[in-house]
Design a protein around this motif. Structure first.
Motif, short mmCIF file in Angstrom:
data_model
loop_
_atom_site.label_atom_id
_atom_site.label_comp_id
_atom_site.label_asym_id
_atom_site.label_seq_id
_atom_site.Cartn_x
_atom_site.Cartn_y
_atom_site.Cartn_z
N GLY A 61 0.84 -1.20 0.00
CA GLY A 61 0.00 0.00 0.00
C GLY A 61 0.87 1.24 0.00
O GLY A 61 2.10 1.17 -0.10
N SER A 62 0.25 2.39 0.14
CA SER A 62 1.00 3.64 0.14
C SER A 62 1.59 3.91 1.52
O SER A 62 1.04 3.48 2.54
N LEU A 63 2.71 4.62 1.54
CA LEU A 63 3.36 4.97 2.79
C LEU A 63 2.68 6.21 3.39
O LEU A 63 2.25 7.10 2.67
N GLY A 64 2.61 6.27 4.70
CA GLY A 64 2.01 7.42 5.37
C GLY A 64 3.00 8.57 5.48
O GLY A 64 4.17 8.46 5.09
N GLU A 65 2.55 9.67 6.03
CA GLU A 65 3.40 10.85 6.17
C GLU A 65 4.48 10.65 7.22
O GLU A 65 5.57 11.22 7.13
N ALA A 114 10.83 8.64 14.98
CA ALA A 114 9.73 9.06 14.11
C ALA A 114 10.37 9.86 12.98
O ALA A 114 11.16 10.77 13.22
N PHE A 115 10.04 9.51 11.75
CA PHE A 115 10.59 10.18 10.57
C PHE A 115 9.49 10.77 9.72
O PHE A 115 8.41 10.18 9.59
N SER A 116 9.77 11.90 9.08
CA SER A 116 8.98 12.33 7.94
C SER A 116 9.31 11.34 6.83
O SER A 116 10.48 11.18 6.46
N THR A 117 8.31 10.65 6.33
CA THR A 117 8.56 9.57 5.37
C THR A 117 9.27 10.05 4.11
O THR A 117 10.19 9.38 3.61
N ASP A 118 8.88 11.19 3.60
CA ASP A 118 9.53 11.71 2.39
C ASP A 118 11.02 11.92 2.62
O ASP A 118 11.85 11.57 1.77
N PHE A 119 11.35 12.51 3.78
CA PHE A 119 12.77 12.71 4.08
C PHE A 119 13.48 11.37 4.22
O PHE A 119 14.59 11.16 3.70
N LEU A 120 12.86 10.43 4.92
CA LEU A 120 13.48 9.13 5.18
C LEU A 120 13.80 8.40 3.89
O LEU A 120 14.91 7.88 3.72
N VAL A 121 12.85 8.37 2.98
CA VAL A 121 13.07 7.66 1.71
C VAL A 121 14.27 8.24 0.96
O VAL A 121 15.13 7.50 0.46
N GLY A 122 14.36 9.55 0.90
CA GLY A 122 15.48 10.18 0.21
C GLY A 122 16.80 9.97 0.91
O GLY A 122 17.83 9.72 0.27
#
Length: 241
Positions: free
Chosen positions: A81-85, A165-173
């Motif tokens: 599924g999609s990743l959350g924020e 706890a991570f901001s997902t967008d930051f974590l992925v990058g």
């Protein structure tokens, strides 16, 4: 643990260490819950399927380190599924961690608008733990692992609990940029903290007063000690001295 049984399958009270960790994580009602497996993979995966059938199981590849484990988890979660924020990351060997602490971590992360929020705690003896490094303004700048720390940094008693706890967008990058250029040749998840600082993003820490919640199990002695504390807390008594 000096045992053929995988560490996370040892019992503390009536549950395995992994069951305790899963219960704490389930308590925050995540959209997806993923467990990364590697050592004794089949045995651990079978246990996960038995105690939490809805958990996603991700296999870590040959690249070692917590950063790579996190990358493998996110890749597997994307397939479901999609990743959350916000992404919460915890460990399978901290059996006294409470759901309330994970909720407080997530709430602090959102409230402060941070890229990363670390769960830290202050202990009398920090040997073996990653140290929290703060700048002149007392803001967290990075985490240094024990083996990579200087003699001065090893005097620091505020440690990384290994829960974030991570901001997902930051974590992925940030995960895409990790390397193994360190003493242990691993992809450290903690290197993302320094990356956030360099990028001018906010890094926060929630300091956990109840440091026992952050204690992991690596040997029978630690398991026995935490078992005593667990039983005393369940009975509503003071922690054993």
């Amino acid at each position: 643990m000096r045992s053929p049984l995988p560490k996370v399958l040892h019992k503390l009270g009536e549950k395995t260490l992994l069951q305790h960790a899963l219960a704490a994580a389930r308590g925050v009602e995540p959209d997806q819950l993923c467990v990364v497996v590697r050592h004794e993979r089949d045995q651990v995966a079978a246990h996960i399927s038995q105690v939490d059938p809805n958990a996603i199981i991700a296999d870590q590849d040959e690249i070692p380190g917590t950063g790579r484990a996190t990358w493998c988890a996110l890749e597997q979660m994307k397939k479901v599924g999609s990743l959350g924020e916000t992404t919460l990351i915890t460990s399978g060997d901290v059996p006294l961690l409470e759901t309330a602490t994970l909720r407080a971590l997530a709430d602090t992360h959102v409230r402060t608008g941070s890229a990363v929020t670390i769960l830290s705690t202050v202990v009398p003896d920090a040997a073996g733990y990653g140290r929290i490094i703060r700048g002149e303004d007392d803001q967290v700048t990075h985490i240094v692992e024990e083996r990579d720390a200087t003699a001065e940094q090893r005097k620091i008693r505020e440690i990384n609990a290994g829960i974030y706890a991570f901001s997902t967008d930051f974590l992925v990058g940030a995960l895409e940029k990790l390397d193994t250029n360190n003493d242990q040749g691993e992809m450290y998840l903690t290197d993302t903290i320094g990356a956030a600082t360099v990028a001018g993003l906010k890094v926060s820490a929630l300091v956990l007063e109840d440091s026992v919640q952050a204690e992991g199990v690596n040997n029978p002695e630690q398991l026995a000690e935490l078992s005593k504390i667990y039983e005393s807390r369940k009975a509503g008594e003071r922690d054993p001295q």
